[in-house]
Design a protein around this motif. Sequence first.
Motif, mmCIF file in Angstrom:
data_model
loop_
_atom_site.group_PDB
_atom_site.id
_atom_site.type_symbol
_atom_site.label_atom_id
_atom_site.label_comp_id
_atom_site.label_asym_id
_atom_site.label_seq_id
_atom_site.Cartn_x
_atom_site.Cartn_y
_atom_site.Cartn_z
ATOM 1 N N LEU A 229 0.805 -1.216 0.000
ATOM 2 C CA LEU A 229 0.000 0.000 0.000
ATOM 3 C C LEU A 229 0.841 1.271 0.000
ATOM 4 N N ASP A 230 1.992 1.239 0.651
ATOM 5 C CA ASP A 230 2.805 2.459 0.667
ATOM 6 C C ASP A 230 4.273 2.217 0.304
ATOM 7 N N ASP A 231 4.596 0.987 -0.125
ATOM 8 C CA ASP A 231 5.937 0.614 -0.588
ATOM 9 C C ASP A 231 7.006 0.646 0.502
ATOM 10 N N SER A 232 6.607 0.738 1.776
ATOM 11 C CA SER A 232 7.595 0.637 2.845
ATOM 12 C C SER A 232 8.091 -0.808 2.942
ATOM 13 N N LYS A 233 9.232 -1.005 3.618
ATOM 14 C CA LYS A 233 9.868 -2.325 3.675
ATOM 15 C C LYS A 233 9.789 -2.938 5.067
ATOM 16 N N ILE A 234 9.730 -4.250 5.094
ATOM 17 C CA ILE A 234 9.801 -5.023 6.331
ATOM 18 C C ILE A 234 10.881 -6.082 6.141
ATOM 19 N N ILE A 235 11.780 -6.174 7.108
ATOM 20 C CA ILE A 235 12.917 -7.107 7.030
ATOM 21 C C ILE A 235 12.691 -8.255 8.002
ATOM 22 N N VAL A 236 12.853 -9.467 7.511
ATOM 23 C CA VAL A 236 12.738 -10.658 8.351
ATOM 24 C C VAL A 236 14.088 -11.365 8.357
ATOM 25 N N ILE A 237 14.608 -11.626 9.556
ATOM 26 C CA ILE A 237 15.857 -12.380 9.714
ATOM 27 C C ILE A 237 15.518 -13.627 10.516
ATOM 28 N N MET A 238 15.905 -14.783 10.004
ATOM 29 C CA MET A 238 15.405 -16.031 10.572
ATOM 30 C C MET A 238 16.513 -17.054 10.756
ATOM 31 N N LYS A 239 16.521 -17.657 11.921
ATOM 32 C CA LYS A 239 17.351 -18.822 12.196
ATOM 33 C C LYS A 239 16.377 -19.970 12.400
ATOM 34 N N GLU A 240 16.282 -20.864 11.417
ATOM 35 C CA GLU A 240 15.271 -21.910 11.494
ATOM 36 C C GLU A 240 15.643 -22.950 12.534
ATOM 37 N N LYS A 241 14.623 -23.486 13.166
ATOM 38 C CA LYS A 241 14.849 -24.512 14.179
ATOM 39 C C LYS A 241 14.728 -25.897 13.561
ATOM 40 N N LYS A 242 15.497 -26.805 14.082
ATOM 41 C CA LYS A 242 15.414 -28.185 13.607
ATOM 42 C C LYS A 242 14.321 -28.945 14.350
ATOM 43 N N ASN A 243 14.143 -28.574 15.612
ATOM 44 C CA ASN A 243 13.108 -29.216 16.412
ATOM 45 C C ASN A 243 11.800 -28.453 16.214
ATOM 46 N N LYS A 244 10.862 -29.027 15.483
ATOM 47 C CA LYS A 244 9.630 -28.321 15.142
ATOM 48 C C LYS A 244 8.566 -28.423 16.244
ATOM 49 N N THR A 245 8.909 -29.032 17.376
ATOM 50 C CA THR A 245 7.894 -29.225 18.403
ATOM 51 C C THR A 245 7.807 -28.038 19.360
ATOM 52 N N LEU A 246 8.804 -27.162 19.342
ATOM 53 C CA LEU A 246 8.817 -26.042 20.283
ATOM 54 C C LEU A 246 8.281 -24.775 19.617
ATOM 55 N N PRO A 247 7.626 -23.885 20.390
ATOM 56 C CA PRO A 247 7.223 -22.598 19.825
ATOM 57 C C PRO A 247 8.448 -21.804 19.372
ATOM 58 N N LEU A 248 8.270 -21.002 18.338
ATOM 59 C CA LEU A 248 9.372 -20.219 17.783
ATOM 60 C C LEU A 248 9.313 -18.794 18.317
ATOM 61 N N PRO A 249 10.377 -18.307 18.963
ATOM 62 C CA PRO A 249 10.358 -16.915 19.436
ATOM 63 C C PRO A 249 10.441 -15.938 18.262
ATOM 64 N N VAL A 250 9.568 -14.942 18.273
ATOM 65 C CA VAL A 250 9.540 -13.921 17.231
ATOM 66 C C VAL A 250 9.707 -12.562 17.892
ATOM 67 N N TYR A 251 10.765 -11.843 17.507
ATOM 68 C CA TYR A 251 11.054 -10.524 18.062
ATOM 69 C C TYR A 251 10.655 -9.449 17.045
ATOM 70 N N ILE A 252 9.982 -8.403 17.519
ATOM 71 C CA ILE A 252 9.487 -7.353 16.634
ATOM 72 C C ILE A 252 10.054 -6.006 17.053
ATOM 73 N N ASP A 253 10.518 -5.230 16.081
ATOM 74 C CA ASP A 253 11.034 -3.895 16.379
ATOM 75 C C ASP A 253 11.079 -3.086 15.087
ATOM 76 N N SER A 254 11.637 -1.903 15.139
ATOM 77 C CA SER A 254 11.819 -1.072 13.949
ATOM 78 C C SER A 254 13.250 -0.567 13.915
ATOM 79 N N VAL A 255 13.752 -0.348 12.714
ATOM 80 C CA VAL A 255 15.114 0.148 12.513
ATOM 81 C C VAL A 255 15.103 1.167 11.384
#
Length: 325
Positions: A229-255
């Motif tokens: 809608l406004d062409d702003s950007k969102i950056i996602v940086i990910m370290k994938e987990k091998k164990n898929k049974t645990l919840p994945l922590p997601v950190y949100i902020d702005s830079v």
Amino acid sequence: MDNTLNDCIVALNSGEMILLIDDFIEGKEIGYFYLLSDFVTPSSINLMATHGRGLVSVALTKQRASELTLPMMVNNNENPHKYFTVSVDYTNCSTGISAFERCETIQKLTEKNSAPNDFTRPGHIFPIISSERGLLEQVTISDAAIDLAQLCSAKSLSGVVCDVLNKKGMIANKLELENLSMELNLIMVSMKNLVVHQLRNTDLILRQKENTVPTKYGELTSIIYTNQLDDSKIIVIMKEKKNKTLPLPVYIDSVFSIGEAFEEKNIEKITIDGFGILIYKLNSSKESRLDSRNPFQLKESFGIFVEQILNDINITDPVIITNVA
């Protein structure tokens, strides 16, 4: 869709009037009578004039205003939240001010066969134009009026609105609007909730670029999304987990830069346990000057972007941490 909004659409499609509350800015609520133009009658105009006491306007799309050759009221519009065209009366009207004649003017404005020369200028009905993207572009009464008409699948894509004043002639406050709603048995609808509904039901993101980034903590995946809608950007940086049974922590902020997103203190957070996701809204100088009525000023808006991103990368069991600091 929440129950109130669903009830609102049912009521509007039945020809009923509602109270639409502009509560986008807390403490500065404004109430409007709202009715689909398809169902306007002299009695509904009279009710608006009697109980609302404000200006009766008709919300039109830009396309409809263009079809009827309705120029803007002023060449240099100084109010970014109100885009009035010249006022009009239907040519058959006498004075144009009666409830019957104002009703007829609105009906003619929304009839497909009407032509520009069917109206005299100036008049007693004030067309007001919506944005191209409605509430997803700017939160105003005209945008809400057209978006509601679209949700109702209204034939004319138009709505009649009237500001609500109290008996002293001041803007009615929230309590007065609630009392008026009960007195007239009208559904009250929050414009803020309407904006959230529109955001939730729109594809907001577009995946642009994905890279593998080597770091001292191992390889990470970075994905850049564009807000469509406004062409702003969102950056996602990910370290994938091998164990898929645990919840994945997601950190949100702005830079303010991609480099800042990859600072070691931030990367360490998602690698210390071997997995995690950072989601950054990339700010800009342009964004710092966002209008106070931009829909992305809503605190709920970025959370909706996050939901869509997590869905895109197939994360169904996250633990969202709102700030990386």
